[in-house]
Write an enzyme that holds these catalytic residues in place. Structure first.
Site, PDB file in Angstrom:
ATOM      1  CG  HIS A 168      -2.880  -6.567  10.162  1.00 45.87           C
ATOM      2  ND1 HIS A 168      -1.620  -6.285   9.695  1.00 45.87           N
ATOM      3  CD2 HIS A 168      -3.491  -5.372  10.370  1.00 45.87           C
ATOM      4  CE1 HIS A 168      -1.486  -4.974   9.613  1.00 45.87           C
ATOM      5  NE2 HIS A 168      -2.595  -4.401  10.022  1.00 45.87           N
ATOM      6  CB  CYS A 198      -2.695  -4.344   6.425  1.00 43.75           C
ATOM      7  SG  CYS A 198      -2.306  -2.682   6.958  1.00 43.75           S
ATOM      8  CD  GLU A 222      -1.421  -0.051   3.642  1.00 42.97           C
ATOM      9  OE1 GLU A 222      -1.596  -1.127   4.215  1.00 42.97           O
ATOM     10  OE2 GLU A 222      -2.041   0.973   3.925  1.00 42.97           O
TER      11      GLU A 222
HETATM   12  N1  CAA Z   1       1.320   2.198  30.584  1.00 38.32           N
HETATM   13  C1  CAA Z   1       0.662   1.125  30.044  1.00 38.32           C
HETATM   14  N2  CAA Z   1      -0.367   1.253  29.162  1.00 38.32           N
HETATM   15  C2  CAA Z   1      -0.744   2.491  28.805  1.00 38.32           C
HETATM   16  C3  CAA Z   1      -0.121   3.646  29.345  1.00 38.32           C
HETATM   17  C4  CAA Z   1       0.954   3.465  30.260  1.00 38.32           C
HETATM   18  N3  CAA Z   1       1.608   4.499  30.790  1.00 38.32           N
HETATM   19  N4  CAA Z   1      -0.717   4.739  28.804  1.00 38.32           N
HETATM   20  C5  CAA Z   1      -1.677   4.283  27.956  1.00 38.32           C
HETATM   21  N5  CAA Z   1      -1.700   2.939  27.960  1.00 38.32           N
HETATM   22  C6  CAA Z   1      -2.553   2.043  27.173  1.00 38.32           C
HETATM   23  C7  CAA Z   1      -3.993   2.493  27.077  1.00 38.32           C
HETATM   24  O1  CAA Z   1      -4.737   2.127  28.222  1.00 38.32           O
HETATM   25  C8  CAA Z   1      -4.428   1.767  25.818  1.00 38.32           C
HETATM   26  O2  CAA Z   1      -4.666   0.418  26.114  1.00 38.32           O
HETATM   27  P1  CAA Z   1      -6.021  -0.296  25.609  1.00 38.32           P
HETATM   28  O3  CAA Z   1      -6.035  -0.156  24.100  1.00 38.32           O
HETATM   29  O4  CAA Z   1      -5.863  -1.699  26.034  1.00 38.32           O
HETATM   30  O5  CAA Z   1      -7.145   0.446  26.232  1.00 38.32           O
HETATM   31  C9  CAA Z   1      -3.162   1.795  24.950  1.00 38.32           C
HETATM   32  O6  CAA Z   1      -2.074   2.093  25.838  1.00 38.32           O
HETATM   33  C10 CAA Z   1      -3.190   2.864  23.857  1.00 38.32           C
HETATM   34  O7  CAA Z   1      -3.543   4.049  24.465  1.00 38.32           O
HETATM   35  P2  CAA Z   1      -4.492   5.095  23.699  1.00 38.32           P
HETATM   36  O8  CAA Z   1      -5.697   4.400  23.160  1.00 38.32           O
HETATM   37  O9  CAA Z   1      -4.674   6.264  24.582  1.00 38.32           O
HETATM   38  O10 CAA Z   1      -3.502   5.473  22.506  1.00 38.32           O
HETATM   39  P3  CAA Z   1      -3.631   6.486  21.332  1.00 38.32           P
HETATM   40  O11 CAA Z   1      -4.818   7.368  21.441  1.00 38.32           O
HETATM   41  O12 CAA Z   1      -2.310   7.137  21.262  1.00 38.32           O
HETATM   42  O13 CAA Z   1      -3.880   5.586  20.028  1.00 38.32           O
HETATM   43  C11 CAA Z   1      -3.779   3.918  18.386  1.00 38.32           C
HETATM   44  C12 CAA Z   1      -3.540   4.235  19.862  1.00 38.32           C
HETATM   45  C13 CAA Z   1      -5.223   4.228  18.032  1.00 38.32           C
HETATM   46  C14 CAA Z   1      -3.509   2.454  18.151  1.00 38.32           C
HETATM   47  C15 CAA Z   1      -2.826   4.804  17.533  1.00 38.32           C
HETATM   48  O14 CAA Z   1      -1.507   4.374  17.732  1.00 38.32           O
HETATM   49  C16 CAA Z   1      -3.126   4.753  16.048  1.00 38.32           C
HETATM   50  O15 CAA Z   1      -3.925   5.539  15.531  1.00 38.32           O
HETATM   51  N6  CAA Z   1      -2.457   3.814  15.303  1.00 38.32           N
HETATM   52  C17 CAA Z   1      -2.623   3.682  13.878  1.00 38.32           C
HETATM   53  C18 CAA Z   1      -3.907   2.958  13.524  1.00 38.32           C
HETATM   54  C19 CAA Z   1      -3.877   1.499  13.858  1.00 38.32           C
HETATM   55  O16 CAA Z   1      -2.847   0.873  13.989  1.00 38.32           O
HETATM   56  N7  CAA Z   1      -5.073   0.905  13.953  1.00 38.32           N
HETATM   57  C20 CAA Z   1      -5.195  -0.512  14.197  1.00 38.32           C
HETATM   58  C21 CAA Z   1      -6.381  -1.114  13.479  1.00 38.32           C
HETATM   59  S1  CAA Z   1      -6.325  -0.674  11.734  1.00 38.32           S
HETATM   60  C22 CAA Z   1      -5.276  -1.804  11.017  1.00 38.32           C
HETATM   61  O17 CAA Z   1      -4.981  -2.800  11.595  1.00 38.32           O
HETATM   62  C23 CAA Z   1      -4.731  -1.480   9.675  1.00 38.32           C
HETATM   63  C24 CAA Z   1      -3.372  -0.900   9.839  1.00 38.32           C
HETATM   64  O18 CAA Z   1      -2.396  -1.626   9.794  1.00 38.32           O
HETATM   65  C25 CAA Z   1      -3.223   0.527  10.054  1.00 38.32           C
END
Ligand code: CAA
Length: 391
Positions: A237, A115, A83
Site C-alpha cells: 500500500h 485502504c 472509504e
Molecule cells: N528534501 C528531502 N527530504 C526532505 C526534505 C527536503 N527538503 N524535507 C523533509 N524531508 C523528508 C523528511 O526527512 C522525512 O523523511 P523520513 O520520513 O524518511 O524521515 C520526509 O521528508 C517527510 O517529512 P516530515 O516527516 O517532516 O513530513 P510531515 O510532517 O509533513 O508529514 C506525513 C509526512 C506524516 C506522511 C504526512 O504527509 C501525512 O500525515 N500524510 C497522511 C498520512 C499517511 O499517509 N500516513 C501513512 C501511513 S497510514 C496509511 O498508509 C493509510 C493511508 O493511506 C492514509
C-alpha cells in the site's frame, strides 16, 4: 475444474481523474522545499477529480475495458471497495452496474476498511470463485483522498480506481493461500461521517503501518507461508511512495534479512511509477502499484509477488501470488500510461476551487459543470438522487 484449479486476477485496469496538480504548484503555495515532496515523501503530482467525477465514474471507467474484453456472462458479483463512499445506504457499485449494463442476475455490495478494503474484496472474490469456478467476480477499488488544505497530509492526496476481474485459470496472477492477517484498534487515520476530509495522526500512522507489517509477517509465517527471499517483487500500500521503501526495510529487518539499499530500490521502483504521479488512492493504491509493476517490468512469468496491504484503523494482510506465463499479452500498458499522461494540469487556485466544492443539500435540481472528458460523468443531483451518464 478441480480443487486445484488456480484462481486469481484475470485482468486489471486502472483509471484516474481529468485533472492533475503538480507538486511544484503546491510547493509554490506552501513554500515547502520541493525536495520534501519529490524525495522526502516520493510524490510528484496528484490526481484531482473534476466536478463531474467521483468514485463511481472512475470505477466505471476502470471496469468498462474488462467488460468489453471478456463480456458480462460470467460476472455474478460486483464488490466495490471504498472509504470515500457517496451514500450511507446504497452501494456505489449499483450505479457502476447500471453504467456498464451488467445483467440483473448480479449481487452488488460495497466494502469499507480504509485502504485495506480492496484486499478484502479480492479475498472474498477468491472464495466465491472457489465455490463456483464458472463464475467471475468484478472487484473494484476506488477512492478520492482529501485532507485539509495546508495540512501535512495535503501533499499525499490523489484519486484512482482499479478494476480486477477475478476468476479461475487467471491470465495475470494466481493468488495463493495462505494470508498473514493483523488487526488492531488504533486511531491513526479516520473520517467521521460528518467530515469530507480525513483526520490523521501522521507519524503514528506510519508507526502503525510498520507495526502491522511485522504482525502480518508473523502470522503469514505461522500459517506456513513462503520464505521472504522467494518473492521476486513486492507491492505495498502506497499512501505516498516513500512509505513502500519504509515498509520494505521494516519487513526485511523483521524477517531477519539484511537488505542493501540498491536491492531495495531495484525491487520497488517499478511499483511506484503510477502512484508517484497519481497520489494516494486509498483502497486502490496497492493495486495501482501492481499495475505499475506489471506495466514496467521485463517478463515476470512464474515470479512470485508479495502483496502487503494496510488500512488505517487498522487491518493489514500479507499474501502471495505468481505471475502467469503469457500475461504480457493481456496487459493494458498503453492505456494506463495514457490515463496518466492525458490529465490536464491545473493551477493551485483551480485545485482549491475544486477542493472546496460541496454538493447542495436542498434536494433541488443541480447540474454539475461539464469538465471531464472521460467516458462517464456525474451529471448532478435531483431530489437528493445522484445522476450519472455516459459522456
Ligand atoms: N528534501 C528531502 N527530504 C526532505 C526534505 C527536503 N527538503 N524535507 C523533509 N524531508 C523528508 C523528511 O526527512 C522525512 O523523511 P523520513 O520520513 O524518511 O524521515 C520526509 O521528508 C517527510 O517529512 P516530515 O516527516 O517532516 O513530513 P510531515 O510532517 O509533513 O508529514 C506525513 C509526512 C506524516 C506522511 C504526512 O504527509 C501525512 O500525515 N500524510 C497522511 C498520512 C499517511 O499517509 N500516513 C501513512 C501511513 S497510514 C496509511 O498508509 C493509510 C493511508 O493511506 C492514509
Amino acid at each position: 475444474m478441480t480443487a486445484n484449479t488456480p484462481i486469481g486476477i484475470h485482468d486489471l485496469s486502472f483509471a484516474t481523474t481529468e485533472f492533475v496538480l503538480p507538486h511544484t504548484e503546491l510547493a509554490a503555495h506552501t513554500g515547502v522545499d520541493i525536495g520534501k515532496y519529490h524525495i522526502g515523501i516520493g510524490q510528484r503530482a496528484m490526481s484531482i477529480a473534476a466536478a463531474d467525477e467521483d468514485i463511481v465514474t472512475m470505477s466505471a471507467t476502470a471496469a468498462a475495458p474488462l467488460v468489453e474484453r471478456w463480456g458480462t456472462e460470467r460476472i455474478r458479483t460486483v464488490v466495490l471497495s471504498t472509504e470515500t463512499s457517496i451514500d450511507q445506504s446504497k452501494a456505489a457499485g449499483v450505479y457502476v452496474h447500471s453504467l456498464l449494463n451488467l445483467p440483473t442476475s448480479t449481487r452488488v455490495v460495497e466494502l469499507k476498511q480504509a485502504c485495506y478494503s480492496g484486499t478484502a474484496a479480492l479475498q472474498f472474490a477468491l472464495g466465491l470463485v472457489h465455490r463456483d469456478p464458472s463464475q467471475q467476480v468484478l472487484v473494484i477499488a476506488s477512492d478520492v483522498s482529501r485532507y485539509e488544505p495546508d495540512s501535512p497530509g495535503e501533499a499525499t492526496q490523489g484519486a484512482a480506481a482499479v478494476a480486477m476481474l477475478v476468476g479461475a485459470n487467471p491470465a495475470l496472477i494466481r493468488i495463493e493461500p495462505p494470508s498473514g492477517l493483523y488487526t488492531a484498534d488504533v486511531m491513526d487515520f479516520w473520517r467521521p461521517n460528518y467530515r469530507s476530509t480525513a483526520l490523521v495522526a501522521g507519524q503514528e500512522s506510519i508507526d502503525s503501518y510498520l507495526q502491522a507489517m511485522a504482525g502480518v509477517w508473523k502470522d503469514y509465517t505461522e500459517q506456513g507461508g513462503r520464505p521472504l527471499h522467494e518473492f521476486g517483487a513486492f507491492c505495498y500500500h502506497q499512501p505516498f511512495t516513500k512509505m513502500a521503501f519504509k515498509a520494505h526495510r521494516h519487513l526485511f529487518s523483521t524477517a531477519g534479512y539484511d537488505l542493501g539499499e540498491n536491492d531495495m530500490s531495484a525491487m520497488l521502483r517499478l511499483t511506484t511509477a503510477y502512484n508517484e504521479v497519481v497520489g494516494n488512492s486509498y483502497a486502490a493504491s496497492m493495486y495501482v502499484a501492481l499495475a505499475s509493476l506489471l506495466d514496467h517490468a521485463d517478463d515476470l512469468s512464474e515470479q512470485s509477488i508479495a502483496f502487503a496491504s494496510y488500512g488505517s484503523g487498522c487491518v493489514a494482510e500479507f499474501f502471495g501470488g505468481t505471475v502467469v506465463p503469457g500475461y504480457l499479452e493481456h496487459l493494458r500498458t498503453e492505456t494506463h500510461r495514457s490515463v496518466v499522461e492525458r490529465r490536464q494540469s491545473i493551477d493551485y487556485a483551480t485545485y482549491r476551487t475544486l477542493h472546496q466544492r460541496s454538493l447542495p443539500e436542498d434536494g433541488g435540481h443541480h447540474m454539475t459543470p461539464r469538465q471531464t472528458t472521460g467516458p462517464f460523468r456525474f451529471a448532478g443531483l435531483s431530489g437528493h438522487k445522484r445522476l450519472y451518464e455516459r459522456s
